[in-house]
Each structure stands twice: as structure tokens, then as C-alpha cells.
Design a protein around this motif. Structure first.
Motif, PDB file in Angstrom:
ATOM      1  N   ARG A 107       0.842  -1.200   0.000  1.00 40.39           N
ATOM      2  CA  ARG A 107       0.000   0.000   0.000  1.00 40.39           C
ATOM      3  C   ARG A 107       0.880   1.254   0.000  1.00 40.39           C
ATOM      4  NH1 ARG A 107      -3.319   1.428   4.636  1.00 40.39           N
ATOM      5  NH2 ARG A 107      -2.916  -0.709   5.305  1.00 40.39           N
ATOM      6  N   SER A 108       1.916   1.240   0.826  1.00 35.04           N
ATOM      7  CA  SER A 108       2.834   2.373   0.912  1.00 35.04           C
ATOM      8  C   SER A 108       3.441   2.674  -0.469  1.00 35.04           C
ATOM      9  CB  SER A 108       3.927   2.047   1.923  1.00 35.04           C
ATOM     10  OG  SER A 108       4.903   3.039   1.952  1.00 35.04           O
ATOM     11  N   TYR A 115       0.745   4.094  -2.900  1.00 36.28           N
ATOM     12  CA  TYR A 115       0.450   5.513  -2.668  1.00 36.28           C
ATOM     13  C   TYR A 115       1.523   6.391  -3.327  1.00 36.28           C
ATOM     14  CZ  TYR A 115      -3.037   4.419   0.989  1.00 36.28           C
ATOM     15  OH  TYR A 115      -4.124   3.989   1.690  1.00 36.28           O
ATOM     16  N   LEU A 116       2.776   5.977  -3.151  1.00 30.63           N
ATOM     17  CA  LEU A 116       3.874   6.768  -3.694  1.00 30.63           C
ATOM     18  C   LEU A 116       3.768   6.852  -5.217  1.00 30.63           C
ATOM     19  CD1 LEU A 116       6.530   8.270  -3.147  1.00 30.63           C
ATOM     20  CD2 LEU A 116       7.718   6.089  -3.331  1.00 30.63           C
ATOM     21  N   GLU A 136       1.115   6.347  -7.131  1.00 26.21           N
ATOM     22  CA  GLU A 136      -0.087   7.091  -7.543  1.00 26.21           C
ATOM     23  C   GLU A 136       0.151   8.587  -7.468  1.00 26.21           C
ATOM     24  OE1 GLU A 136      -3.378   3.830  -5.952  1.00 26.21           O
ATOM     25  OE2 GLU A 136      -3.293   5.808  -5.010  1.00 26.21           O
ATOM     26  N   ARG A 137       0.768   8.995  -6.376  1.00 27.84           N
ATOM     27  CA  ARG A 137       1.012  10.419  -6.185  1.00 27.84           C
ATOM     28  C   ARG A 137       2.003  10.939  -7.228  1.00 27.84           C
ATOM     29  NH1 ARG A 137      -1.212  14.723  -5.800  1.00 27.84           N
ATOM     30  NH2 ARG A 137       0.345  16.329  -5.617  1.00 27.84           N
TER      31      ARG A 137
END
Lengths: 359, 301, 100
Positions: A62-63, A66-67, A69-70
Motif C-alpha cells: 500500500r505504501s 500511494y507513492l 499514484e502520487r
């Protein structure tokens, strides 16, 4: 192949195998994938294929997700800003590498991480482009006169520009290879055949599929930077897999390679991606590349060097020769970019500067 | 198993073989090192923390190594590695244990984006937490150590971890870093505090670590932030506290976040929730006892 | 802004790129493109919301704001509004477009 590397290659090539991995396998896979900048890719594959992973593993994926995607959201925004800044040029702005993959919505963009944005502009418009970009906040980080001269006289890109407020880095290229490289092609056809994008702002375009592969290959095999080499090899694998589904692709790729005179890097690229990641490439294509692009008498040596240098920089995988291979290839890559009489003062300068930094 | 269940000899041997993992809050750190200061520090400051031998999975694999080369002979140094890669420059060998602490923080701040990670001290009374964001020199670690010695529950002196799903904070109980004069201040404030050896002449001056109070090593239940206090230590200053608006509190929290830019909209929504649930203050102080009382009074309201 | 430019309109970024949070008389807005979080007073926030809906010239914007209750007339100085739009533009929140 080393057991940890087989795990990573297996996960990338056959994502469904990840649902069978136990905790000890993930314990070896995550550090290696993170080190190779590929953890976000694994996370994307797990999400895309809706795979089950152990509870302990999920937060790490997940971490990384997120990275990625951002970063992709930031890329879209930066591309808009660049398009806006360069609109007065009224000439095509061709995105290269990661930014092009994201804007074109390619498979390879899934879970890909970014360092910077790369664009290609006509060489004669660079001064104007730099002025326009500076007006919008992008400044060169290289204030050293030597660096500025080095980039401008010999290289295929400006010194990297960094946005004053946002900190994002932009590489402005005018070719895919340095001007000093004997392989430096006439880049006109790449620009002429670049594709507009429905979603892209302004004059923003992406290279045609064959040119994306050719650029990815030359970047990896002529640049001499192996920090991200394995990730770059995975990029190439995914591009070839996606574009290879088009029946006309391979013939077009060979034709383009001949036109640009880039047999050697294409030979390396397709040879190693096929050997290391089992990328499906027709035998006939590999045969043509072998005939036209192999380094006569040096195939075994180059196999040994690249076979090591392309692996992630990770000690579990490193063999005693890996470091040496990377250094040799660094020298080789510089030789491809510059004639010897320029190379030696340049490396000497780099070494001296390295010492100054250390003090 | 607790660290204290192993002899120092066993800890040293397991660390050298890279087989020992330390649990701190939600993270399991597998540590490899043959540097004596690491095994000494772990047995002294993390005696009652949970450790595992050869766990099937660890969140982070870290190592501390002596730097090689000629330099080793006259100026021994230590390197920190995550995933066999070293994210920062080596430090003098005398700072090996402090480097482990900084390195573990670095891993969390850079790779645990499933939390919003703030650079702040965090303590709690039951399930009500007090967040102390502060730049170096603001006195947040000293204040945190003092509050913990007065019975507040230690979450962390450096990292506040927010779970985006619940907006709750999660404890990462670790030794509290004390710098320069703070070491003496805390010794004086709470003579019973367990403080490890002092490393002198680090980039941050003299550094020592205070052990987590007994019984708090597991971290315990998550909490909700009720008070956000920006501390500002000024030598000899009168204690003064003033409210900060929620919007300005949020902007300051963003300044102190390690990964707000990574979490994007998730981070914005999360912090929005946090500042609406909590009261924000700026607190100037010159006397530790006074500010500790003030925090007690806040919590008693 | 010169007279020749006053025919141009201001257009805010697409509204799904922004997240809003009203906290009393202060408004926070997160812009997912740049990743920046901005603190606005209620007047600036109203202006930004208006130009995010549709492109507006300064004259049109002033007229719309004048109809709103609770906005003091003396804050609606044209040059201050122009300065605000320029700040928004620098932050990437608005852009100049030709009015449709």
C-alpha cells in the motif's frame, strides 16, 4: 539465476504466482524489489490482479502504491505546466520515457516510479525554451561553467532544470544520444512520427511505439548509468510485450533501427531482455539483430559484463565482479558518448571533484 | 521473547549473524551488526522490548557496518544500510547506536506511507493524545521525556504515526533522544530515568537516550489527538500559551510532515479531521516544571 | 493589469483537482496537481470558487461578488482583485483564457 532474483522476475512476469508466496519469500522479495525501484510495480500488479497477500505484506504494498499514484498525479500536472510554459514556441514538445508512458496510458506505467520528467525539443529552440521555462520557475542546478559548457557542447540535453518552488526536475533533450557519439542519429523522424494525445495539453506528444523502444534501448545501453538498470530492463520488457502484440511492430522496429543506425544498442536491448526476462521476441528478429548488431569477437565478454551490470544493485545478488562490471561499462558508455581525447580530462575532473566532495 | 531473556553474548552473536529482530509498535526491524555499541545499546535501552529470532518476515532489514578502507585505522566510521543500500553518509563509530535510532526513523519516514508520519513528539493520557510538533531546539524531546516521567504514555519522541483510515495515532515506543543540556535537565527533573551512555561531538552535539518506561514497551492501544502544542523553549522566558486557529495549526502540521506530499488528498482529509478534533496552542516556556504543569492542566480540563 | 488585457478572462483549475476545508473564517484548499495546500480568507475562497465554475473577466467577477452578502464593498477594489488573480496564477490555481 540467483534465487532472490528469480523470485522478482517470477513476480513481474507471472503476477499470479505472488498469491502462492509465503512470508519468508516476501521477506526476501520486498527488500530486493524496493532496492530495484520495483516494489510499486509489484503492488500495482497485486491490485490489478486482485491477489491475496499475507497481512504483514499488505502495508508495504500500500505504501509503495500511494507513492506511485502520487508521483503519477504530479507528472500529469508537471506536463500541463511544461506545455503551458512552452506554448509560445509553437513546436512539438515530445515527452520521453516515464512521462510518455503515463500520458499514453501504457501498461508499463502501472506502478512506475519517477525521478524526473524528460522532454525532447528541436535543438535550435533550446535557448528560447530555457528562457520560457525559467520564467515559469525552472532553473538550472549546474552553475559551474564547466558543467554548463560540457552539457551544451557535447551532450544531448541541457543540464537538469529544477523547479524553484516544487522541486521537480526536468530534463530537456534535443537528441536521444550525445552529439559526440558516433551513433548520434538525425532525430527528425522521431519528432515527425510522434503522436498527439487526446488528453495531453498544448503541443505535447509522445514518440511512436518503435521510437519508445529505441529510446529505451539506447538509454539503457549507451548511457552507462546502471543504478536503475534492472527497472529500465523491465520497462523495455513491458513495452515490447505490449507493442509486440501488433503484427507489424517488429518489422517496423527493424526498419527504424536501420534508419537510425542503432543496430548495436537494439541488439543488446533485445538480447538481454529476452535472456533475462524471457520477453517474447520472434527468432527472426533476434537473428537480424545478431547479424547486424553484435560486437564481433566480443559477444562472450559483453554478455558477462552486461549480465552482471543489469542486475539490481543488491549484495545478495552481486557477484564479486559486479562492481567491476559496472565501472567498466561506465567507461565504455562514456567512450560511446565522447572521443577519447575529451574523455580523459572529463573523468579526471570528475575524480578530482569526487575528492573535493569527500573532504 | 524480550531482549532481557537473552544474555548480552547471545544478543551480540545473533546481531552479528543478522538473526535478531526488534519490535517497535507496528514495525519489526531485523538488525545486522557486529559493532559492540549496538548490542550494548539494545540490551540496555531495549531490555523489555519484544525481539524475535529468525522471524519469517521483517518490515525492514537494516545493518550497521564499520566503513572499510584506510580511514578505518585512524578515524573509524559506521554506515547504516537499508536493503543493502546506504541512504546517508557514514558517522564516527562512537555514534553507532544513535545512527541505528536515526536510521530506523528514516526507514519509517521514507517507506511507511500507509501512515501519515509527522516529525513530532507524542504522549497520551489513556486514549487522549498530546502532539508536540517542533523543530530541533524547540525542546519537544525534553518536554516529551519529562511528561513521560510524570506518567504520560510514550508514543514517540520523534515520529507521530497517523492511520489514515481512523485518524488515530499509533505508538512506536523507542528510546527518547536527549541532546546537550537536556541530558542534565532530565537527570535533575527525574533522577529515576534510565539514561544510556552519552555520545559526545556528534553533528547534534552530545546525545544520550532515555529508555522507555517499564510496561510501555508494547505501545498499547491507539489514541486520538486532543491537544496540539507547538513548544518554543526560550532560556529564561515566562511561560505563555496562546491558541492557534485550526487552519494555521494544520498548515504547521503539514510543515512538520515527512510524507504529506506522498499522501496527497488522503493526507489533507486526515489532517483536516485531526485539527477539528483537537485544540491547537503555541507555548513559549523557559522552565520545564511550569510547562509540564500546564500540560497536566490542559489534560485535566 | 492593462486595459488591453482586461478583455481576458480568468479560469480556475478543474474543480475535481481541489479539496476544500472550511474552518471558521479560514479556508484551506488542497490542489492535487501541485500538491500544495493554501490558506485563504473567505473572500479569496469565494473568488477562487467562482472562477473554478467558469471563466470570468475581472469586471464580471466584481459584479458577481458585489451581489454576495457579507462582502464589504471596499474590499472589492479592482486592482486588488487583479493582484489576487495574479497570485493565484503564480500558484497554478488559475489561468488566463479568452472569454467564450
Amino acid at each position: 539465476m540467483n534465487a532472490d532474483l528469480s523470485l522478482l522476475v517470477g513476480a513481474l512476469r507471472e503476477p499470479s504466482t505472488m498469491s502462492d508466496l509465503g512470508l519468508p519469500a516476501w521477506d526476501r522479495l520486498i527488500p530486493l524489489a524496493r532496492r530495484a525501484n520495483l516494489l510499486a510495480r509489484l503492488a500495482w500488479l497485486v491490485g490489478h490482479h486482485r491477489l491475496q497477500v499475507p497481512r504483514e505484506v499488505e502495508p508495504h504494498l500500500r505504501s509503495a502504491r500511494y507513492l506511485a499514484e502520487r508521483q503519477q498525479r504530479v507528472i500529469l500536472w508537471e506536463v500541463e505546466q511544461i506545455a503551458r510554459a512552452l506554448a509560445p514556441l509553437e513546436c512539438p514538445v515530445v515527452l520521453l520515457k516515464g512521462a510518455a508512458y503515463v500520458m499514453a496510458g501504457l501498461e508499463v506505467a502501472g506502478g512506475r516510479l519517477f525521478g524526473d520528467v524528460d522532454i525532447l525539443l528541436p535543438r535550435e529552440r533550446l535557448d528560447e525554451a530555457e528562457r520560457l521555462l525559467r520564467y515559469e520557475g525552472w532553473f538550472s542546478q549546474h552553475h559551474d561553467d564547466y558543467d554548463q559548457r560540457y552539457y551544451r557542447r557535447w551532450m544531448h540535453e541541457l543540464p537538469p532544470l529544477r523547479h524553484l518552488r516544487r522541486g521537480t526536475v526536468l530534463d530537456v533533450h534535443h537528441n536521444i544520444l550525445p552529439l559526440t557519439s558516433p551513433l548520434c542519429p538525425d532525430i527528425g523522424p522521431l519528432v515527425d512520427d510522434s503522436r498527439p494525445l487526446p488528453a495531453a495539453p498544448g503541443e505535447v506528444r509522445v514518440p511512436s511505439p518503435v521510437d519508445m523502444v529505441i529510446h529505451s534501448a539506447t538509454h539503457l545501453f549507451q548511457e552507462g548509468e546502471f543504478d536503475n538498470a534492472f527497472r529500465d530492463l523491465v520497462d523495455l520488457h513491458l513495452l515490447l510485450e505490449e507493442f509486440g502484440a501488433d503484427p507489424g511492430f517488429h518489422a517496423a522496429l527493424l526498419e527504424r533501427t536501420e534508419r537510425f543506425g542503432l543496430w548495436r544498442p537494439l541488439y543488446y536491448a533485445l538480447r538481454y531482455v529476452h535472456r533475462m526476462l524471457e520477453t517474447p521476441i520472434p527468432d527472426t528478429v533476434l537473428e537480424v539483430l545478431y547479424r547486424e548488431g553484435r560486437p564481433r569477437g566480443r559477444v562472450a565478454m559483453m554478455d558477462a559484463l552486461f549480465g552482471r551490470a543489469l542486475l539490481p544493485l543488491y549484495r545478495v545478488i552481486d557477484t564479486p565482479l559486479s562492481g567491476v562490471s559496472r565501472k567498466l561499462l561506465y567507461v565504455r558508455a562514456h567512450r560511446l558518448r565522447m572521443p577519447w581525447h575529451l574523455l580523459i580530462p572529463h573523468l579526471a575532473r570528475k575524480a578530482m571533484r569526487g575528492r573535493e566532495d569527500a573532504v | 521473547m524480550l531482549t532481557s531473556d537473552l544474555s548480552i553474548g547471545q544478543v551480540t552473536a545473533l546481531l552479528a549473524e543478522g538473526r535478531l529482530a526488534l519490535r517497535t509498535g507496528p514495525f519489526l526491524f531485523r538488525i545486522r551488526s557486529s559493532i559492540p555499541a549496538i548490542s550494548r545499546g539494545l540490551t540496555r535501552l531495549y531490555a523489555r522490548h519484544t525481539v524475535e529470532v529468525d522471524p519469517p518476515f521483517s518490515d525492514f532489514h537494516v545493518s550497521l557496518e564499520r566503513s572499510g578502507g584506510v580511514r578505518y585505522l585512524f578515524r573509524p566510521q559506521v554506515r547504516f544500510l537499508l536493503d543493502e543500500w546506504t541512504p546517508f553518509k557514514p558517522l564516527p563509530l562512537t555514534q553507532a547506536f544513535a545512527m541505528l535510532e536515526w536510521g530506523m526513523n528514516w526507514c519509517i519516514a521514507n517507506h511507511a506511507h500507509h501512515y501519515l508520519v509527522l516529525h513530532a513528539a507524542l504522549v497520551a493520557k489513556g486514549d487522549r493524545a498530546l502532539l508536540l510538533p517542533g523543530a530541533p531546539g524547540s525542546g519537544k524531546s525534553t518536554l516529551c521525556a519529562a511528561l513521560v516521567q510524570r506518567g504520560w504514555r510514550l508514543f514517540s519522541d520523534e515520529l507521530a504515526l497517523f492511520d489514515p483510515a481512523t485518524a488515530e495515532v499509533v505508538a512506536v515506543p523507542r528510546a527518547v533522544g536527549l541532546k546537550n543540556r537536556s541530558i542534565e535537565v532530565i537527570r535533575h527533573f527525574a533522577p529515576a530515568a534510565r539514561i544510556g551512555p552519552v555520545a559526545r561531538d556528534t553533528a547534534k552535539g552530545s546525545v544520550a537516550h532515555m529508555a522507555v518506561p517499564e510496561g510501555q514497551e508494547e505501545g498499547g492501544a491507539p489514541a486520538r489527538v486532543r491537544w496540539i502544542v507547538f513548544p518554543a523553549f526560550t532560556e529564561g522566558a515566562e511561560e505563555q500559551i496562546e491558541p492557534v486557529t485550526p487552519a494555521r495549526t494544520m498548515l504547521e502540521l503539514i510543515e512538520h510532515a515527512f510524507n504529506y506530499s506522498v499522501l496527497g488528498e488522503r493526507g489533507f482529509n486526515l489532517l483536516g479531521r485531526v485539527v477539528q478534533e483537537a485544540e491547537g496552542f503555541r507555548c513559549t516556556y523557559g522552565e520545564l516544571e511550569q510547562v509540564v504543569e500546564r500540560m497536566e492542566a490542559l489534560a485535566a480540563k | 493589469m492593462s486595459e488591453s488585457e482586461s478583455g481576458l478572462a480568468w479560469q480556475g483549475v478543474s474543480s475535481d483537482a481541489l479539496c476544500w476545508l472550511e474552518l471558521g473564517d479560514e479556508v484551506l484548499v488542497y490542489h492535487s496537481g501541485s500538491g500544495d495546500t493554501h490558506l485563504l480568507d473567505t473572500l479569496s475562497a469565494s473568488v477562487l470558487r467562482l472562477v473554478c465554475d467558469r471563466p470570468l473577466t475581472l469586471a464580471r467577477l466584481t459584479a458577481l461578488l458585489a451581489d454576495r452578502p457579507g462582502i464589504p464593498r471596499d474590499e472589492l477594489d479592482g486592482s486588488e482583485l487583479a493582484a489576487l488573480m495574479k497570485r493565484f496564477r503564480r500558484l497554478g490555481l488559475v489561468d488566463v483564457v479568452k472569454p467564450c
